[in-house]
Design an enzyme around this catalytic site. Sequence first.
Site, short mmCIF file in Angstrom:
data_model
loop_
_atom_site.label_atom_id
_atom_site.label_comp_id
_atom_site.label_asym_id
_atom_site.label_seq_id
_atom_site.Cartn_x
_atom_site.Cartn_y
_atom_site.Cartn_z
N LYS A 1 45.33 40.35 51.25
CA LYS A 1 44.90 41.39 50.31
C LYS A 1 44.61 40.65 49.01
O LYS A 1 45.51 40.07 48.40
CB LYS A 1 46.05 42.39 50.17
N TYR B 1 48.06 37.02 44.95
CA TYR B 1 47.61 37.28 43.58
C TYR B 1 47.85 36.04 42.72
O TYR B 1 48.98 35.73 42.35
CB TYR B 1 48.36 38.48 43.01
P1 FBP Z 1 45.88 49.36 43.43
O1 FBP Z 1 44.73 49.66 44.34
O2 FBP Z 1 46.43 50.61 42.81
O3 FBP Z 1 45.52 48.30 42.42
O4 FBP Z 1 47.03 48.78 44.33
C1 FBP Z 1 46.95 47.53 44.95
C2 FBP Z 1 48.19 46.74 44.65
O5 FBP Z 1 48.17 45.50 45.32
C3 FBP Z 1 49.49 47.44 44.97
O6 FBP Z 1 49.87 47.25 46.31
C4 FBP Z 1 50.41 46.83 43.97
O7 FBP Z 1 51.43 47.68 43.58
C5 FBP Z 1 49.53 46.59 42.80
O8 FBP Z 1 48.23 46.44 43.27
C6 FBP Z 1 49.96 45.38 42.03
O9 FBP Z 1 49.13 45.30 40.93
P2 FBP Z 1 49.19 44.15 39.88
O10 FBP Z 1 50.25 43.17 40.28
O11 FBP Z 1 47.82 43.55 39.88
O12 FBP Z 1 49.49 44.84 38.59
#
Ligand code: FBP
Length: 262
Positions: free
Chosen positions: A175, A144
Amino acid sequence: MTGKNDLMDIFLKDGKSLIIAYDQGLEHGPTSDFDNRNVDPAFIVEIASKGGFNGIALQKGVAEKYYDGKVPLIVKVNGKSALSKGEPNAKQNCSVEYAVSLGAKAIGYTIYLGSAFEADMFKEFGRIQEEAHERGLAAIAWVYPRGAAVQNDTSKEIVSYAARTALELGADAAKIKYTGDSQSFSWAVRSAGKVKVFMSGGPKASSDEAFLAQVRGAIDAGATGIAVGRNVWQHQEPVKMAEMLRKVVFENLQIASARPPS
Ligand code: FBP
């Protein structure tokens, strides 16, 4: 010699995969993400098997107390809360050895690409990835892009950089967030090379159709599958949503054919 990519096989059916993620209790807290049903981890563990998911991602505490062994487990071995401000950093909170003892077939690790702390996460993931492979587990990187250096975390350039980072650092799967259209996402898939790409879900979409369109776009772009949470377990009928997802991901159906007749 078998490739490291084989470590992901347990999460695949005909080369495709549906993973349910439930680490939001740590990442976001039991606030707006949760209601009376889905605040209970048992609810999600049941959806995972009833919905035909190929994997479930949990933090170690939830895995210890709720995992039922029915769906292959991914233990998230780092994480952070939504209360920590500033440049994001997420340190290891569970050993690979302990993840194995919980029944994990893969570890999950979040890398905040672009953060002032990315070097710490690169280093820690590097060590964990090697240990995971030594123990026969896949290493799945949630990549991310985030922090002051990142302007738009869903642009083609940034998402592709996230995908490529997963390849460079030895992840078996990445992911990553959806770019918003299939064509640009296909560059991210291409950039990931042999790394299997999973689309991340994000907040609940405005309609089933809107979410299925993202999934369709990711699959058309060559993604292996999706690893999502809220769009499934916040749904009024999560098992029905899972059924629609299976039709798109495994049967390659278009959205109109994946949706049940109203
Ligand atoms: P969602 O499909 O609910 O967005 O979950 C994916 C995910 O990667 C989770 O594993 C994690 O808790 C969350 O998104 C983190 O979201 P962010 O850091 O974008 O708020």
